[in-house]
Design an enzyme around this catalytic site. Structure first.
Site, PDB file in Angstrom:
ATOM      1  N   ASP A 242       0.874  -1.102   0.095  1.00 35.16           N
ATOM      2  CA  ASP A 242      -0.241  -0.053  -0.261  1.00 35.16           C
ATOM      3  C   ASP A 242       0.878   1.223  -0.009  1.00 35.16           C
ATOM      4  O   ASP A 242       1.521   1.464   0.832  1.00 35.16           O
ATOM      5  CB  ASP A 242      -0.828  -0.049   1.274  1.00 35.16           C
ATOM      6  CG  ASP A 242      -2.176   0.925   1.092  1.00 35.16           C
ATOM      7  OD1 ASP A 242      -3.080   0.407   1.615  1.00 35.16           O
ATOM      8  OD2 ASP A 242      -1.852   1.968   0.638  1.00 35.16           O
TER       9      ASP A 242
ATOM     10  N   ASP B 156      -2.819   4.990  -2.352  1.00 37.33           N
ATOM     11  CA  ASP B 156      -3.551   5.491  -1.472  1.00 37.33           C
ATOM     12  C   ASP B 156      -3.946   6.749  -2.068  1.00 37.33           C
ATOM     13  O   ASP B 156      -2.955   7.548  -2.706  1.00 37.33           O
ATOM     14  CB  ASP B 156      -2.752   5.873  -0.034  1.00 37.33           C
ATOM     15  CG  ASP B 156      -3.624   6.178   0.821  1.00 37.33           C
ATOM     16  OD1 ASP B 156      -4.686   5.812   1.385  1.00 37.33           O
ATOM     17  OD2 ASP B 156      -3.684   7.442   1.384  1.00 37.33           O
TER      18      ASP B 156
ATOM     19  N   HIS C  37     -10.650  -1.236   4.618  1.00 31.49           N
ATOM     20  CA  HIS C  37     -10.566  -1.046   5.892  1.00 31.49           C
ATOM     21  C   HIS C  37     -11.004   0.277   6.217  1.00 31.49           C
ATOM     22  O   HIS C  37     -11.060   0.818   7.543  1.00 31.49           O
ATOM     23  CB  HIS C  37      -8.909  -0.946   5.974  1.00 31.49           C
ATOM     24  CG  HIS C  37      -8.079  -0.013   5.206  1.00 31.49           C
ATOM     25  ND1 HIS C  37      -8.432  -0.061   4.024  1.00 31.49           N
ATOM     26  CD2 HIS C  37      -7.987   1.275   5.563  1.00 31.49           C
ATOM     27  CE1 HIS C  37      -7.759   1.096   3.284  1.00 31.49           C
ATOM     28  NE2 HIS C  37      -7.246   1.996   4.368  1.00 31.49           N
ATOM     29  N   ASP C  38     -11.760   0.784   5.277  1.00 24.97           N
ATOM     30  CA  ASP C  38     -12.349   2.286   5.564  1.00 24.97           C
ATOM     31  C   ASP C  38     -13.960   2.312   5.619  1.00 24.97           C
ATOM     32  O   ASP C  38     -14.458   3.419   5.928  1.00 24.97           O
ATOM     33  CB  ASP C  38     -12.198   3.321   4.574  1.00 24.97           C
ATOM     34  CG  ASP C  38     -10.479   3.820   4.403  1.00 24.97           C
ATOM     35  OD1 ASP C  38      -9.889   4.044   3.154  1.00 24.97           O
ATOM     36  OD2 ASP C  38      -9.873   3.744   5.655  1.00 24.97           O
TER      37      ASP C  38
ATOM     38  N   GLU D  48      -6.528   4.029  -5.669  1.00 28.42           N
ATOM     39  CA  GLU D  48      -7.873   4.553  -5.053  1.00 28.42           C
ATOM     40  C   GLU D  48      -8.135   5.895  -5.441  1.00 28.42           C
ATOM     41  O   GLU D  48      -7.352   6.747  -5.245  1.00 28.42           O
ATOM     42  CB  GLU D  48      -7.392   4.683  -3.199  1.00 28.42           C
ATOM     43  CG  GLU D  48      -8.739   5.020  -2.572  1.00 28.42           C
ATOM     44  CD  GLU D  48      -8.420   5.436  -1.043  1.00 28.42           C
ATOM     45  OE1 GLU D  48      -7.348   5.883  -0.959  1.00 28.42           O
ATOM     46  OE2 GLU D  48      -9.355   5.424  -0.377  1.00 28.42           O
TER      47      GLU D  48
HETATM   48  O1  TEU Z   1      -8.624   6.850   2.374  1.00 29.84           O
HETATM   49  C1  TEU Z   1      -9.096   7.954   1.598  1.00 29.84           C
HETATM   50  C2  TEU Z   1      -9.992   8.570   1.934  1.00 29.84           C
HETATM   51  O2  TEU Z   1     -10.746   9.594   1.609  1.00 29.84           O
HETATM   52  C3  TEU Z   1     -10.884   7.922   3.486  1.00 29.84           C
HETATM   53  O3  TEU Z   1     -10.287   8.827   4.419  1.00 29.84           O
HETATM   54  C4  TEU Z   1     -12.515   8.174   3.188  1.00 29.84           C
HETATM   55  O4  TEU Z   1     -12.539   9.522   2.885  1.00 29.84           O
HETATM   56  C5  TEU Z   1     -12.948   7.767   4.451  1.00 29.84           C
HETATM   57  O5  TEU Z   1     -12.106   6.912   5.118  1.00 29.84           O
HETATM   58  C6  TEU Z   1     -14.364   7.409   4.131  1.00 29.84           C
HETATM   59  O6  TEU Z   1     -14.817   6.589   5.382  1.00 29.84           O
HETATM   60  C7  TEU Z   1      -7.167   6.539   2.278  1.00 29.84           C
HETATM   61  C8  TEU Z   1      -6.955   5.595   3.206  1.00 29.84           C
HETATM   62  O7  TEU Z   1      -7.761   4.195   2.594  1.00 29.84           O
HETATM   63  C9  TEU Z   1      -7.299   5.818   4.304  1.00 29.84           C
HETATM   64  O8  TEU Z   1      -7.405   4.653   5.424  1.00 29.84           O
HETATM   65  C10 TEU Z   1      -6.503   6.914   5.181  1.00 29.84           C
HETATM   66  O9  TEU Z   1      -7.199   7.360   6.243  1.00 29.84           O
HETATM   67  C11 TEU Z   1      -6.457   8.180   4.037  1.00 29.84           C
HETATM   68  O10 TEU Z   1      -6.468   7.533   2.702  1.00 29.84           O
HETATM   69  C12 TEU Z   1      -5.143   8.863   4.461  1.00 29.84           C
HETATM   70  O11 TEU Z   1      -4.156   8.153   4.002  1.00 29.84           O
END
Ligand code: TEU
Ligand code: CA
Length: 541
Positions: A101, A202, A318-319, A244
């Site tokens: 990642d 990311d 994971h989000d 992403e």
């Molecule tokens: O996530 C991108 C992001 O915009 C997310 O934070 C999203 O907006 C939010 O989680 C919606 O629930 C990536 C990674 O996947 C995330 O884990 C990180 O926190 C973020 O970037 C910053 O690196």
């Protein structure tokens, strides 16, 4: 017959591991690389081809590793660089590639580049980041950070602000600076030399930001940067690369995943993910799922990229909250609806991603109060909304429904203490339903969600129509049935699901009575009267 050019990742299924919550091997309550190595036989049994590893590089863990302080070392909580090299080797022995990642939009504020950059305006690393002159309490503009507050942080010693789209401890990198890009490409080549099978990038559509114009993603330089990175690194190997891209639409995804391979293999697009929130508001502002619109959005991406690009296929990561709780029924129909959602997704064209525990039908969690939650996004939102006068129960309801910790409670391996995840105290509590929902139970039950996923993965490898078939949505306006065909030459497959908790009529099934059943989530025969969350995949060839 349309045959996609034969890239390994077009036939692959990827499993996402959130290392912190997957398997702890040394009793400190945090998952680690050795723990992942212990579970490789489980993943080989599932049948996956690659593991997307959420970040394990050195990090102060302000955003659980998405705030990297050294791209070329492993954080001691997860293990060592030697452990990483061993994991890459051992995974390969199990026929599994490792996808790293890459967090390239920002670093940690504890990265040596930023420690240098903030020393002075003429420090050689100063322009690795995005700075603006100003006066205290008057940020350059009103841009907000994703994790709350202003996107501008004041540094009095410099009389400047630095830009951060995420937490204050995640300063944005300045991609306009060629030295930054060169450092990043050298780092990527270093990981490629170690034998990684690919990269997840990311928030990659946010690297070409234009903060003075309040543009955070899809900036004018975006594809130039991506093509330069691809040319300088990825194209020198046989890698899967997945960006992403929260801001991607079909037209832009045709650029990202174009068959010339000069950008990425594919992107994670999120148009389907944002449907059950109130228009123009935040993800916390819940709305019912517009089911017909969901079907049409997914169909648009299937037909839009057919022969011109490539889809990623995912419900979870994971989000995100866990799909069986979000759009299935995690109570009386947990198994049926988890299987139905899996069949619908894995029947489409693209590369499927399984998030750890999704193959078990793991559910969202409901901790008693905010003190049990760990995610910076939820904790900051809670503070902001309580201060703004929101009702506490409403705020908790939003966290129960959308909080990222839903996906981050420890993997449920068995019914022993802490679900077999750790011999110590887990960094976040295990979902109390681990006693009944866990891998050991499911490995002993041929009708489990696990074996349903295992079969879907096998079907994708056995029937070319899963990879190459042209998608066509059927019954588009039906409020309960999600049905589509995949056609490739004389091979025609029907995926038909009742997305609801009631019985649903599906007249078109009458034309498929002689078809072969590839997979079905209920015992016994299927009929035109589909039971709650009933799904079947049929083939005529
Ligand atoms: O996530 C991108 C992001 O915009 C997310 O934070 C999203 O907006 C939010 O989680 C919606 O629930 C990536 C990674 O996947 C995330 O884990 C990180 O926190 C973020 O970037 C910053 O690196
Ligand atoms: Ca550990």
């Amino acid at each position: 017959m349309v045959k996609t050019q034969d890239k390994w990742w077009k036939h692959a299924v990827v499993y996402q591991i959130y290392p912190r919550s997957f398997q702890d091997s040394n009793g400190d309550g945090i998952g680690d690389l050795k723990g992942i190595m212990e579970r490789l036989p489980y993943l080989e049994k599932l049948g996956i081809d690659a593991i997307w590893l959420s970040p394990v590089c050195r990090s102060p863990q302000d955003d659980n590793g998405y705030d990297i302080s050294d791209y070329q070392d492993i954080d001691p909580m997860f293990g060592t660089l030697e452990d990483m090299e061993e994991l890459i080797r051992k995974a390969k022995d199990h026929g599994i590639r490792i996808i790293m990642d890459l967090v390239l939009n920002h670093t940690s504020d504890e990265h040596r580049w930023f420690l240098e950059a903030k020393k002075s305006k003429d420090n050689p690393y100063h322009d690795y980041y995005v700075w603006r002159d100003g006066t205290e309490d008057t940020p350059p503009n009103e841009m907000r950070a994703s994790f709350g507050g202003s996107a501008w942080e004041w540094v009095p010693e410099l009389g400047q602000y630095y830009f951060h789209q995420f937490s204050v401890k995640q300063p944005d990198l300045n991609w306009e600076n060629e030295k930054v890009r060169r450092e990043i490409y050298d780092m990527i080549l270093w990981w490629m030399d170690k034998g990684v099978g690919g990269f997840r990038l990311d928030v990659i559509d946010q690297i070409a930001k234009e903060p003075d114009l309040e543009i955070t993603n899809n900036g004018p330089m975006l594809h130039a940067f991506i093509r330069e990175m691809s040319r300088e690194t990825f194209q020198k190997g046989d890698l899967i690369t997945v960006g992403e891209a929260w801001g991607a639409d079909v037209e832009r995804a045709k650029l990202y995943s174009n068959p010339n391979g000069n950008e990425f293999s594919m992107v994670f697009q999120f148009e389907h993910i944002g449907l059950d929130q109130q228009e123009g508001k935040e993800k916390w502002d819940l709305a019912p799922l517009p089911f017909v619109k969901l079907k049409k959005v997914l169909a648009k991406w299937q037909t839009g990229l057919y022969g011109r690009g490539w889809n990623s296929l995912f419900w979870d990561n994971h989000d995100l909250p866990r799909i069986v709780s979000r759009w299935g029924n995690d109570r009386e129909y947990r198994v049926e609806s988890a299987k139905m959602l899996a069949a619908l997704l894995h029947g489409m064209q693209g590369t499927p991603y399984i998030y750890q525990g999704e193959e078990l039908g793991m559910t969202n969690v409901k901790f008693a109060d905010i003190s049990h939650y760990k995610d910076i996004e939820s904790v900051n939102m809670y503070k902001e909304r309580i201060e703004a006068g929101y009702d506490k129960d409403d705020v908790m309801k939003s966290i129960y429904a959308r909080g990222r910790d839903n996906a981050r409670t420890p993997m449920q391996w068995d019914g022993s203490a802490n679900a077999g995840f750790t011999a110590g105290t887990p960094w976040i509590e295990v979902n109390p339903n681990y006693t009944t929902i866990n891998a050991r139970e499911e490995l002993e039950d041929q009708d489990s969600v696990f074996y349903f996923y295992q079969k879907l993965i096998r079907l994708r490898k056995e029937y070319p129509v899963f990879v190459d078939g042209k998608f066509e949505l059927l019954m588009p306006e039906d409020e309960k049935i999600f049905a589509y065909t995949r056609t490739n030459g004389d091979s025609r497959m029907l995926v038909c699901a009742n997305f609801s908790g009631e019985q649903a009529e599906c007249p078109l099934l009458a034309e498929w009575v002689d078809a072969e059943v590839l997979i079905h989530n209920y015992p016994g025969e299927w009929s035109k009267k589909l039971r709650p969350y009933e799904a079947v995949i049929l083939i005529q060839s």
